[in-house]
Enzyme design. Structure first.
Site, PDB file in Angstrom:
ATOM      1  N   PRO A  49      32.248  37.150  40.553  1.00 21.65           N
ATOM      2  CA  PRO A  49      32.505  38.284  39.672  1.00 21.65           C
ATOM      3  C   PRO A  49      33.417  39.325  40.316  1.00 21.65           C
ATOM      4  O   PRO A  49      33.406  39.527  41.524  1.00 21.65           O
ATOM      5  CB  PRO A  49      31.105  38.853  39.435  1.00 21.65           C
ATOM      6  CG  PRO A  49      30.176  37.730  39.703  1.00 21.65           C
ATOM      7  CD  PRO A  49      30.818  36.934  40.793  1.00 21.65           C
ATOM      8  N   GLU A  50      34.190  39.981  39.469  1.00 16.38           N
ATOM      9  CA  GLU A  50      35.040  41.075  39.916  1.00 16.38           C
ATOM     10  C   GLU A  50      34.184  42.321  40.136  1.00 16.38           C
ATOM     11  O   GLU A  50      33.048  42.426  39.658  1.00 16.38           O
ATOM     12  CB  GLU A  50      36.115  41.370  38.868  1.00 16.38           C
ATOM     13  CG  GLU A  50      36.918  40.168  38.423  1.00 16.38           C
ATOM     14  CD  GLU A  50      38.000  39.769  39.406  1.00 16.38           C
ATOM     15  OE1 GLU A  50      38.525  40.643  40.113  1.00 16.38           O
ATOM     16  OE2 GLU A  50      38.340  38.573  39.439  1.00 16.38           O
ATOM     17  N   ARG A 104      41.474  29.725  46.447  1.00 19.99           N
ATOM     18  CA  ARG A 104      41.314  30.139  45.074  1.00 19.99           C
ATOM     19  C   ARG A 104      42.590  29.795  44.313  1.00 19.99           C
ATOM     20  O   ARG A 104      43.688  29.793  44.893  1.00 19.99           O
ATOM     21  CB  ARG A 104      41.080  31.657  44.966  1.00 19.99           C
ATOM     22  CG  ARG A 104      39.821  32.171  45.635  1.00 19.99           C
ATOM     23  CD  ARG A 104      38.574  31.771  44.868  1.00 19.99           C
ATOM     24  NE  ARG A 104      37.371  32.349  45.476  1.00 19.99           N
ATOM     25  CZ  ARG A 104      36.682  31.793  46.453  1.00 19.99           C
ATOM     26  NH1 ARG A 104      37.092  30.631  46.956  1.00 19.99           N
ATOM     27  NH2 ARG A 104      35.610  32.376  46.945  1.00 19.99           N
ATOM     28  N   LYS A 163      31.221  44.364  45.529  1.00 19.35           N
ATOM     29  CA  LYS A 163      30.530  43.296  44.804  1.00 19.35           C
ATOM     30  C   LYS A 163      29.059  43.186  45.204  1.00 19.35           C
ATOM     31  O   LYS A 163      28.400  42.192  44.909  1.00 19.35           O
ATOM     32  CB  LYS A 163      31.254  41.970  45.036  1.00 19.35           C
ATOM     33  CG  LYS A 163      32.711  42.010  44.546  1.00 19.35           C
ATOM     34  CD  LYS A 163      33.383  40.675  44.707  1.00 19.35           C
ATOM     35  CE  LYS A 163      34.831  40.746  44.222  1.00 19.35           C
ATOM     36  NZ  LYS A 163      35.484  39.427  44.275  1.00 19.35           N
ATOM     37  N   ASN A 179      39.663  37.294  41.906  1.00 21.19           N
ATOM     38  CA  ASN A 179      40.807  36.445  41.619  1.00 21.19           C
ATOM     39  C   ASN A 179      41.561  36.867  40.365  1.00 21.19           C
ATOM     40  O   ASN A 179      42.783  36.734  40.287  1.00 21.19           O
ATOM     41  CB  ASN A 179      40.360  34.985  41.492  1.00 21.19           C
ATOM     42  CG  ASN A 179      41.434  34.026  41.948  1.00 21.19           C
ATOM     43  OD1 ASN A 179      42.081  34.249  42.968  1.00 21.19           O
ATOM     44  ND2 ASN A 179      41.643  32.962  41.197  1.00 21.19           N
TER      45      ASN A 179
END
Length: 265
Positions: free
Chosen positions: A2-3, A251, A51, A167
């Protein structure tokens, strides 16, 4: 993974539901924490740092959780059916009218509240910090500019530089700066990169939808992220994708070959 804005919103919702209330149930279904019982403790609040989430309780105690790739916190009414299977449950925090259930929380730790920095002290400035100021910006810029030859995409993802970019925002920041993700940090103004990262996260911090284009319609929310093979909204060229990073840190990177000159995978 998650961002930062997703974690921020999760923390805000947990705080609204739990803060100022006493736990009727406080179970931690984790091998190291299986004997811990939080029942009877007051919930003082929930805060996010990049995060990471910290749920603070009376008695100088905090519960740290990190969502990683598949973790999530859900809120339910008492008796409401849970939307994920029971074997994924790692934490249950119940107050009189709400139940917070943590699923697939691989990182879970109880620690004294005054020791939270032990887990997040290495992070760069939190882009969604409530007290963000010029000093935070200057420190993030300093950390980003410290390695001018590093690939920009990798530097943006490094939580030690600034906390919160994942990402999605890596791809979108690179597009808006008009450089490929493999371009060196020296190819951009680091101050602009920091400000843009914070601007995009802030734009989505209070809603589940994540838009970098200003549109919320499906397929129109992002410039290049997860749009492989589709036309660029700016020039019409086909968006491309390639791996960036090595090993477990690899990624996918997305970019427009016409709008974003520079090195590619």
């Amino acid at each position: 993974m998650p961002e930062g804005d997703t974690v921020f919103l999760a923390g805000h919702r947990l705080d609204e539901a739990l803060a100022g209330r006493t736990l009727l149930r406080g179970q931690l279904r984790h091998p190291r924490l299986a004997t811990a019982d939080l029942k009877g403790r007051d919930v003082l609040g929930v805060r996010s740092v990049g995060k990471h989430l910290f749920t603070r309780f009376s008695g100088d105690l905090s519960l740290h959780s990190h969502l990683r790739m598949d973790g999530a916190w859900h809120l339910y009414r008492p008796g409401e059916r849970w939307r994920r299977p029971g074997h994924q449950v790692r934490a249950v925090l119940e107050v009189p009218d709400r139940v917070a259930v943590g699923f697939s929380l691989h990182d879970l730790e109880l620690l004294p509240t005054d020791q939270e920095s032990r887990l997040v002290g290495h992070l760069g400035p939190d882009l969604l910090a409530a007290d963000w100021d010029d000093g935070h910006e200057a420190e993030a810029v300093r950390r980003l500019a410290a390695d001018p030859d590093r690939e920009l995409g990798l530097a943006l993802l490094d939580q030690r530089v600034m906390a919160g970019v994942g990402n999605l925002y890596k791809a979108e920041v690179c597009f808006l700066l008009r450089v490929s993700p493999w371009s060196p940090v020296a190819a951009v103004d680091p101050a602009e990169a920091v400000r843009l990262s914070r601007k995009l996260l802030l734009a989505n911090a209070w809603r589940p939808e994540q838009s970098t284009t200003g549109e919320l319609a499906r397929g129109r929310q992002h410039w290049v992220f997860e749009r492989t093979g589709r036309p660029c909204f700016r020039c019409g060229a086909r968006v491309r994708a390639g791996g960036q990073g090595a090993g477990v840190l690899e990624r996918p990177a997305y970019w427009c070959p016409r709008c974003q000159p520079g090195p590619i995978a």
